[in-house]
Design an enzyme around this catalytic site. Structure first.
Site, short mmCIF file in Angstrom:
data_model
loop_
_atom_site.label_atom_id
_atom_site.label_comp_id
_atom_site.label_asym_id
_atom_site.label_seq_id
_atom_site.Cartn_x
_atom_site.Cartn_y
_atom_site.Cartn_z
N LYS A 76 -0.38 17.70 26.17
CA LYS A 76 -1.17 16.74 25.37
C LYS A 76 -1.46 17.30 23.98
CE LYS A 76 -5.20 18.75 27.67
NZ LYS A 76 -6.04 18.67 28.86
N ARG B 252 -16.98 14.02 34.47
CA ARG B 252 -16.34 13.37 33.33
C ARG B 252 -15.56 12.20 33.92
NH1 ARG B 252 -12.71 17.15 29.53
NH2 ARG B 252 -11.32 16.76 31.27
N TYR C 24 -17.14 30.58 -2.48
CA TYR C 24 -18.20 29.57 -2.50
C TYR C 24 -19.51 30.13 -1.94
CZ TYR C 24 -14.80 25.88 -3.47
OH TYR C 24 -13.84 25.10 -4.04
N MET D 193 -10.68 25.48 1.38
CA MET D 193 -9.70 24.53 1.89
C MET D 193 -8.28 25.08 1.88
SD MET D 193 -8.90 20.66 0.64
CE MET D 193 -10.53 20.03 0.90
C1 PLP Z 1 -5.89 19.77 29.68
C2 PLP Z 1 -5.86 19.65 31.16
C3 PLP Z 1 -5.20 20.62 31.95
C4 PLP Z 1 -4.64 21.90 31.37
O1 PLP Z 1 -5.71 22.78 31.07
P1 PLP Z 1 -5.45 24.25 30.53
O2 PLP Z 1 -6.80 24.86 30.51
O3 PLP Z 1 -4.90 24.10 29.14
O4 PLP Z 1 -4.48 24.88 31.46
C5 PLP Z 1 -5.09 20.38 33.31
N1 PLP Z 1 -5.62 19.26 33.86
C6 PLP Z 1 -6.29 18.34 33.14
C7 PLP Z 1 -6.87 17.15 33.83
C8 PLP Z 1 -6.44 18.50 31.77
O5 PLP Z 1 -7.12 17.59 31.07
#
Ligand code: PLP
Length: 360
Positions: free
Chosen positions: A35, A130, A255, A303
């Site tokens: 992702k 969640r 800055y 930046m």
């Molecule tokens: C992002 C995610 C993972 C992978 O997690 P990592 O800590 O990057 O290995 C696995 N399962 C779900 C549901 C996730 O959202």
């Protein structure tokens, strides 16, 4: 010429890291989580480097569609599922496998009469609070999903850990036990483990594992680096010096003028900043490699630039190579200096940074 702000990607390291997953979970199928643009590394490129996995997982439907359009024929799970009929239609069109976590999704399924078109991952909320159904509502939900003609049986079963990166925390075992009790006797395949669980909680390894960050050579634990776990970093972030100049005691840098020079030294200006994804909150002292030598960050990150104390490096010149993180400077270390986690650093590399694949 050394370019400003490039992320060099070592794709051979991806396969190395995958072999580490296999050695931790030799009998499990692997769902590679790619992702957020492959944790900032380029989703399609990483998918191509991982063609031999059993499935991919992404968060959103549009990410799954992008993988299909790029020619990926692996199974693809959609971790956030869908929220409307239109999205379910896209899932069916592109043969994507949604996570099912809400009653609203059930209602959408029950309105359909297709036969067995949709493979799903039914999510149980075992303590993350969640996404997912609570253990107490699970049996009723499962019965309803069993009646849906559109859903391929048996239903796959999953949960996600809240604290797997804390290796002394009993919560992960509680989550594993609650999951196992809830799905006891059902025939569907099970998936629990993210990277931290793959590495630290063998009890969590089941039919499927879901590694994400470890595939990129990054440790999920705050107390270790990926290299200490036998992983190889995939991304190196590089730039170059663009100015080198003496500064005097009493001069302030950057800055806000927060950093004040105590004794005469040599200042280096590096072409990297928060506009590239270098963390704005990196503290004074954060290590930076100039010509392979560690020097401290001074002043505030701006930046497009950062400033470093070149101190002992007498021969540094504009154009010289700078490494912000990579094999010789773990991204985990930069995350600690910036009060964040390495996930945010690699995900946060911006459009301006060229992503190039390492050759040879
Ligand atoms: C992002 C995610 C993972 C992978 O997690 P990592 O800590 O990057 O290995 C696995 N399962 C779900 C549901 C996730 O959202």
């Amino acid at each position: 010429m050394i370019p400003a702000a490039v992320a060099v990607l070592n794709l051979e390291a991806v396969q190395h890291n995958l072999s580490k997953v296999r050695s931790c979970a030799p009998n499990a199928k692997i769902m590679a989580v790619i992702k957020a643009n492959g944790y900032g590394h380029g989703m399609v490129r990483i998918a191509e480097a991982l063609r031999n996995v059993d499935a991919f997982a992404v968060a959103r439907v549009d990410e799954g569609i992008r993988l299909r359009k790029a020619g990926m024929s692996n199974r693809i799970a959609i971790l956030e599922g869908f929220t409307c009929v239109e999205e379910l239609h896209e899932l069916l069109t592109y043969q994507l496998e949604p996570v099912v976590h809400s009653l609203a999704q059930l209602d959408i399924f029950e309105a359909r009469s297709e036969q067995q078109a949709c493979t799903i991952w039914l999510k149980i909320d075992t303590g993350m609070n969640r996404l997912g159904f609570k253990a107490v509502e699970f049996a009723a939900v499962y019965q309803r999903l069993k009646q849906c003609s559109i859903i391929r049986q048996p239903i796959n079963l999953m949960t996600h850990f809240a604290n797997a990166d804390e290796v002394d925390d009993a919560k992960t075992l509680q989550q594993i036990n609650l999951f196992n009790d809830t799905v006891s006797g059902l025939v569907g395949e099970r998936s629990l483990a993210n990277s931290a669980a793959i590495l630290a909680w063998p009890q969590a390894i089941n039919d499927w594992v879901r590694p994400g960050v470890m595939l990129f050579g990054i440790s999920p634990f705050p107390e270790s680096t990926g290299q200490q776990l036998g992983l190889k970093p995939v991304m190196e972030l590089h730039s170059r010096l663009i100015a080198v100049k003496p500064i005097q005691a009493g001069d302030s840098v950057g800055y806000g003028g927060r950093w004040i020079c105590k004794q005469p030294t040599t200042l280096g200006v590096v072409a990297i900043g928060y506009g590239d994804g270098y963390p704005r909150y990196a503290k004074v002292g954060t290590p930076v490699l100039v010509n392979g030598q560690r020097v401290p960050l001074i002043g505030r990150v701006s930046m497009d630039m950062i400033t470093v104390d070149l101190g002992g490096i007498t021969d540094a010149k504009p154009g010289n190579a700078v490494t912000l993180w990579g094999e010789a400077l773990p991204v985990e270390e930069i995350a600690l200096w910036s009060d964040t986690i390495p996930y945010t650093l690699v995900c946060g590399v911006t459009q301006r940074v060229q992503l190039v694949e390492k050759i040879g």
